[in-house]
Scaffold this active site. Sequence first.
Site, short mmCIF file in Angstrom:
data_model
loop_
_atom_site.label_atom_id
_atom_site.label_comp_id
_atom_site.label_asym_id
_atom_site.label_seq_id
_atom_site.Cartn_x
_atom_site.Cartn_y
_atom_site.Cartn_z
N VAL A 100 10.58 1.88 -3.10
CA VAL A 100 11.54 1.55 -4.16
C VAL A 100 11.19 2.31 -5.43
O VAL A 100 11.81 2.13 -6.46
CB VAL A 100 11.52 0.02 -4.42
CG1 VAL A 100 11.97 -0.74 -3.18
CG2 VAL A 100 10.14 -0.48 -4.87
N ASP A 101 10.17 3.18 -5.36
CA ASP A 101 9.62 3.79 -6.58
C ASP A 101 10.42 4.97 -7.14
O ASP A 101 10.18 5.42 -8.25
CB ASP A 101 8.15 4.20 -6.36
CG ASP A 101 7.96 5.14 -5.16
OD1 ASP A 101 8.87 5.94 -4.87
OD2 ASP A 101 6.88 5.08 -4.53
N HIS A 116 15.34 -0.12 1.12
CA HIS A 116 14.92 -1.36 0.44
C HIS A 116 15.33 -1.36 -1.03
O HIS A 116 14.80 -2.14 -1.82
CB HIS A 116 13.40 -1.55 0.57
CG HIS A 116 12.97 -1.92 1.96
ND1 HIS A 116 11.65 -1.88 2.38
CD2 HIS A 116 13.68 -2.35 3.04
CE1 HIS A 116 11.58 -2.26 3.65
NE2 HIS A 116 12.79 -2.53 4.07
N CYS A 144 23.32 -11.33 -16.60
CA CYS A 144 24.43 -10.55 -16.05
C CYS A 144 25.56 -10.44 -17.07
O CYS A 144 26.03 -11.46 -17.59
CB CYS A 144 24.93 -11.24 -14.78
SG CYS A 144 26.39 -10.45 -14.09
N GLY A 184 3.10 7.09 6.31
CA GLY A 184 2.62 6.08 5.37
C GLY A 184 3.28 4.72 5.47
O GLY A 184 3.47 4.07 4.45
N THR A 185 3.59 4.30 6.68
CA THR A 185 4.09 2.92 6.82
C THR A 185 3.24 2.17 7.83
O THR A 185 2.82 2.74 8.84
CB THR A 185 5.59 2.88 7.20
OG1 THR A 185 5.97 1.52 7.40
CG2 THR A 185 5.92 3.69 8.42
N SER A 186 2.99 0.89 7.52
CA SER A 186 2.13 0.09 8.41
C SER A 186 2.87 -0.27 9.70
O SER A 186 2.25 -0.76 10.64
CB SER A 186 1.68 -1.19 7.69
OG SER A 186 2.81 -1.90 7.24
P1 NAD Z 1 2.27 -1.13 3.62
O1 NAD Z 1 1.66 -1.41 2.28
O2 NAD Z 1 2.45 -2.26 4.55
O3 NAD Z 1 1.42 -0.03 4.40
C1 NAD Z 1 1.05 1.17 3.84
C2 NAD Z 1 0.65 2.14 4.93
O4 NAD Z 1 0.34 3.37 4.32
C3 NAD Z 1 -0.58 1.71 5.74
O5 NAD Z 1 -0.33 1.91 7.12
C4 NAD Z 1 -1.67 2.67 5.25
O6 NAD Z 1 -2.63 3.00 6.26
C5 NAD Z 1 -0.85 3.89 4.88
N1 NAD Z 1 -1.48 4.76 3.89
C6 NAD Z 1 -2.34 4.44 2.91
N2 NAD Z 1 -2.69 5.53 2.20
C7 NAD Z 1 -2.00 6.57 2.74
C8 NAD Z 1 -1.90 7.97 2.44
N3 NAD Z 1 -2.60 8.49 1.44
N4 NAD Z 1 -1.10 8.74 3.22
C9 NAD Z 1 -0.40 8.21 4.24
N5 NAD Z 1 -0.45 6.90 4.57
C10 NAD Z 1 -1.23 6.09 3.83
O7 NAD Z 1 3.64 -0.39 3.33
P2 NAD Z 1 4.98 -0.37 4.11
O8 NAD Z 1 4.78 -0.21 5.57
O9 NAD Z 1 5.80 0.63 3.41
O10 NAD Z 1 5.61 -1.85 3.90
C11 NAD Z 1 5.57 -2.61 2.69
C12 NAD Z 1 6.91 -2.83 2.01
O11 NAD Z 1 6.74 -2.86 0.58
C13 NAD Z 1 7.85 -1.70 2.20
O12 NAD Z 1 9.15 -2.09 1.97
C14 NAD Z 1 7.39 -0.77 1.09
O13 NAD Z 1 8.18 0.28 0.82
C15 NAD Z 1 7.26 -1.72 -0.06
N6 NAD Z 1 6.36 -1.13 -1.07
C16 NAD Z 1 6.82 -0.04 -1.74
C17 NAD Z 1 6.01 0.62 -2.62
C18 NAD Z 1 6.57 1.85 -3.30
O14 NAD Z 1 7.78 1.94 -3.54
N7 NAD Z 1 5.73 2.84 -3.60
C19 NAD Z 1 4.70 0.20 -2.84
C20 NAD Z 1 4.26 -0.94 -2.15
C21 NAD Z 1 5.11 -1.57 -1.24
ZN ZN Z 2 26.72 -11.81 -12.24
#
Ligand code: NAD
Ligand code: ZN
Length: 241
Positions: A100-101, A116, A144, A184-186
């Site tokens: 969402v960043d 998201h 709002c 980079g997703t769990s």
């Molecule tokens: P998660 O926090 O569950 O998992 C993060 C994953 O990234 C892990 O598997 C980890 O091993 C991996 N990781 C860590 N460092 C890394 C690197 N340097 N390079 C590659 N991979 C790396 O995140 P998710 O699976 O995205 O799920 C959490 C939810 O929360 C999602 O909707 C997510 O987008 C959101 N969220 C978004 C942000 C953002 O917008 N930056 C930050 C935190 C959470």
């Molecule tokens: Zn409204």
Amino acid sequence: MKDKFISLIKTSKKISVITGAGISAESGVPTFRGENGLWRSYRPEDLATPEAFTRDPKLVWEWYNWRRELISNCTPNSAHLFISYLESLIPEFLLITQNVDGLHKRGGSRNIIEIHGSIWDIKCSKCLYLSENRDLPIIYPPLCPQCQNILRPGVVWFGESLDYRKLEESVNFIATSDLLIVIGTSGIVQPVASLPFQGKQINKKLKIIEINPTSTPITNISDLFIKEPSAKFLSDLKIFS
Ligand code: NAD
Ligand code: ZN
């Protein structure tokens, strides 16, 4: 490793990419489940929910103001830049991000589904009002302009459903791709976690590359697993030079 990565890309005409919080870690944005995932000892799973907002909207807005401030000081890293470079090379390309960043857009990505939502959007908790807002901080309580009810961040929280059109478009694009790159997703936040499995089930020829320093459920169905931080691996990687 790099050779196989490059060759899989060079033999693909249609590429999908899925990204999660890990791709922004090297930009300084904490992941939810990694170090620095906690804020004032709260777990994100206890703040990013509709129930938390109903219980204590002020606390949830304080957390989002903290995250907006933090993200405003971060910049896209080599992995975000690599993805927008790849988009410029490949005829058919779609990026599906759970983040969402807004760092992908700042890094130049255009064909992107922010599945998201965006931390830079605010929406009404009652009516359909939605607007971009970059104020730092958002003054509490934001109301709002249409119905005077409280505004909330324009993101999808745990327990909420996604826009089914975005999900359908993602599945269709992935299933007709030659290559899917997952970064980079769990692989545990549904329904996005299922997309690679659905893609492979529909299209047996779909190749999958995963980039993550830690293995995930998606590793099992990956044709290439790059066990490294994504910005480190993708820095200065030029495909056609
Ligand atoms: P998660 O926090 O569950 O998992 C993060 C994953 O990234 C892990 O598997 C980890 O091993 C991996 N990781 C860590 N460092 C890394 C690197 N340097 N390079 C590659 N991979 C790396 O995140 P998710 O699976 O995205 O799920 C959490 C939810 O929360 C999602 O909707 C997510 O987008 C959101 N969220 C978004 C942000 C953002 O917008 N930056 C930050 C935190 C959470
Ligand atoms: Zn409204």
